[in-house]
Design a protein around this motif. Structure first.
Motif, PDB file in Angstrom:
ATOM      1  N   GLY A  32       0.814  -1.205   0.000  1.00 35.54           N
ATOM      2  CA  GLY A  32       0.000   0.000   0.000  1.00 35.54           C
ATOM      3  C   GLY A  32       0.847   1.252   0.000  1.00 35.54           C
ATOM      4  N   HIS A  92      -2.736 -10.840  -3.009  1.00 33.88           N
ATOM      5  CA  HIS A  92      -2.862  -9.475  -3.507  1.00 33.88           C
ATOM      6  C   HIS A  92      -4.216  -9.301  -4.194  1.00 33.88           C
ATOM      7  CE1 HIS A  92      -1.910  -5.833  -5.852  1.00 33.88           C
ATOM      8  NE2 HIS A  92      -1.016  -5.603  -4.906  1.00 33.88           N
ATOM      9  N   PRO A  93      -4.900  -8.171  -3.938  1.00 38.11           N
ATOM     10  CA  PRO A  93      -6.242  -7.991  -4.524  1.00 38.11           C
ATOM     11  C   PRO A  93      -6.246  -7.932  -6.043  1.00 38.11           C
ATOM     12  CG  PRO A  93      -5.457  -5.962  -3.489  1.00 38.11           C
ATOM     13  CD  PRO A  93      -4.513  -7.048  -3.079  1.00 38.11           C
ATOM     14  N   MET A 148      -4.900  -2.819  10.397  1.00 36.92           N
ATOM     15  CA  MET A 148      -5.375  -2.550   9.043  1.00 36.92           C
ATOM     16  C   MET A 148      -5.976  -3.811   8.426  1.00 36.92           C
ATOM     17  SD  MET A 148      -4.753   0.661   8.658  1.00 36.92           S
ATOM     18  CE  MET A 148      -4.798   0.998   6.901  1.00 36.92           C
ATOM     19  N   GLU A 157      -6.624  -4.416   5.412  1.00 38.75           N
ATOM     20  CA  GLU A 157      -5.921  -4.751   4.171  1.00 38.75           C
ATOM     21  C   GLU A 157      -4.705  -5.630   4.445  1.00 38.75           C
ATOM     22  OE1 GLU A 157      -8.088  -0.874   3.748  1.00 38.75           O
ATOM     23  OE2 GLU A 157      -6.686  -1.759   5.204  1.00 38.75           O
ATOM     24  N   TRP A 158      -3.987  -5.340   5.527  1.00 34.91           N
ATOM     25  CA  TRP A 158      -2.823  -6.150   5.869  1.00 34.91           C
ATOM     26  C   TRP A 158      -3.239  -7.522   6.386  1.00 34.91           C
ATOM     27  CZ3 TRP A 158       2.661  -4.813   7.222  1.00 34.91           C
ATOM     28  CH2 TRP A 158       3.136  -3.776   6.411  1.00 34.91           C
ATOM     29  N   ASN A 177      -5.899  -9.187   5.471  1.00 35.96           N
ATOM     30  CA  ASN A 177      -6.340  -9.959   4.306  1.00 35.96           C
ATOM     31  C   ASN A 177      -5.187 -10.308   3.380  1.00 35.96           C
ATOM     32  OD1 ASN A 177      -8.998  -9.733   5.235  1.00 35.96           O
ATOM     33  ND2 ASN A 177      -9.361  -7.850   4.063  1.00 35.96           N
ATOM     34  N   LEU A 178      -4.144  -9.511   3.406  1.00 36.06           N
ATOM     35  CA  LEU A 178      -3.013  -9.725   2.506  1.00 36.06           C
ATOM     36  C   LEU A 178      -2.246 -10.999   2.856  1.00 36.06           C
ATOM     37  CD1 LEU A 178      -1.232  -8.532   0.191  1.00 36.06           C
ATOM     38  CD2 LEU A 178       0.086  -7.367   1.989  1.00 36.06           C
TER      39      LEU A 178
END
Length: 296
Positions: free
Chosen positions: A157, A245-246, A176, A178-179, A181-182
């Motif tokens: 990010g 990664h998304p 976070m 995002e982290w 889920n990463l």
């Protein structure tokens, strides 16, 4: 026969034979380099060899002549830390030489001198950039993220868009989504990372900056509260990392942790790509100039 000439409670076990021999030669060499006038002694006396006499070093260090002679002869004597410090001062040893002296004697120097040749943060920043296309981060003792390359930005990010207190690996890992889920196995990675952080922090966790970070994480993360109270230390951080990664899907990296020489509070996290889809295409440096210039 072992000759114990001190009752100092800080005295440590005597060194081995090879170390005692090296120590004896080092002391003789250091003594031979000094001149009487440089240590405040009269220089008019006739000398058969250059440098100070043993009795002069013993006098300057406030120790017995016979005992110092035994030390220079490589005898098995038990030398205290305080005595070594006085010898180092008498011989006017430089910081690097002090470290060398204590290592030969098998002792821990009470306070490590500030050695020269500390790497500049500018050069470390260039190293981070040079690791492109592999993601790389430079962090300090509290795991604040100081510098990163474009591959790290694409994977983790945009650090430059975050608030200053958010640019911290521990904070991002526990707060976070995002982290979370990463990472392929977030719980394992986060718990191992926390144990690694506790080892790195050591006694520094009592300092205000560390306490502020820990208190904030305890308030927002139940996992952090539970795992921090377990006092796990040095659980190995997973070397092989899988990230979801998304946009690019499953990415695999091997993590390499490098401690900066002469700046041990700094560490380089380098994620070396092991799968074909994880190589970033662009080569653009991204870093926080203020953090890099003010890192400590």
């Amino acid at each position: 026969m072992t000759i114990n000439i001190t009752q100092d409670s800080n005295a440590l076990p005597p060194s081995g034979l090879a170390e005692r021999g090296e120590l004896a030669q080092f002391l003789r060499a250091a003594r031979s380099r000094l001149r009487p006038e440089t240590v405040g002694l009269p220089s008019h006396r006739r000398r058969r060899v250059p440098g100070l006499r043993r009795e002069e070093v013993a006098e300057l260090a406030d120790i017995g002549v016979a005992w110092y002679t035994w030390l220079e002869q490589g005898r098995d004597v038990n030398v205290a830390v305080a005595t070594l410090q006085r010898i180092a001062q008498a011989l006017q040893l430089k910081p690097q030489e002090q470290v060398f002296l204590f290592n030969l004697a098998g002792k821990q120097l009470p306070s490590i001198p500030d050695l020269e040749h500390r790497p500049s943060l500018e050069s470390l920043q260039q190293l981070v950039v040079a690791l492109q296309p592999h993601p790389a981060l430079l962090i300090n003792a509290s795991w604040d993220i100081l510098c990163w390359n474009h591959a790290a930005l694409e994977l983790f990010g945009d650090f430059s868009a975050m608030e200053e207190h958010e640019r911290n690996r521990l904070w991002l890992l526990f707060t976070m989504p995002e982290w979370r889920n990463l990472h392929d196995d977030w719980a394992r990675y986060a718990r191992c990372s926390l144990a690694h952080f506790r080892r790195d922090a050591g006694e520094k966790v009592k300092e205000p900056h560390f306490q502020q970070l820990i208190n904030a994480l305890q308030q927002v993360s139940p996992e952090f509260r539970e795992w921090w109270s377990s006092y796990e230390v040095v659980t190995p951080v997973p070397i092989h990392n899988k990230f979801h990664h998304p946009e690019r899907g499953l990415l695999e990296y091997d993590l390499n942790l490098l401690q900066v020489y002469h700046a041990k509070e700094l560490q380089l996290f380098a994620f070396i790509c092991t799968s074909g889809g994880c190589v970033a295409k662009t080569v653009v440096m991204q870093s926080n100039g203020q953090d890099c210039s003010n890192a400590s």
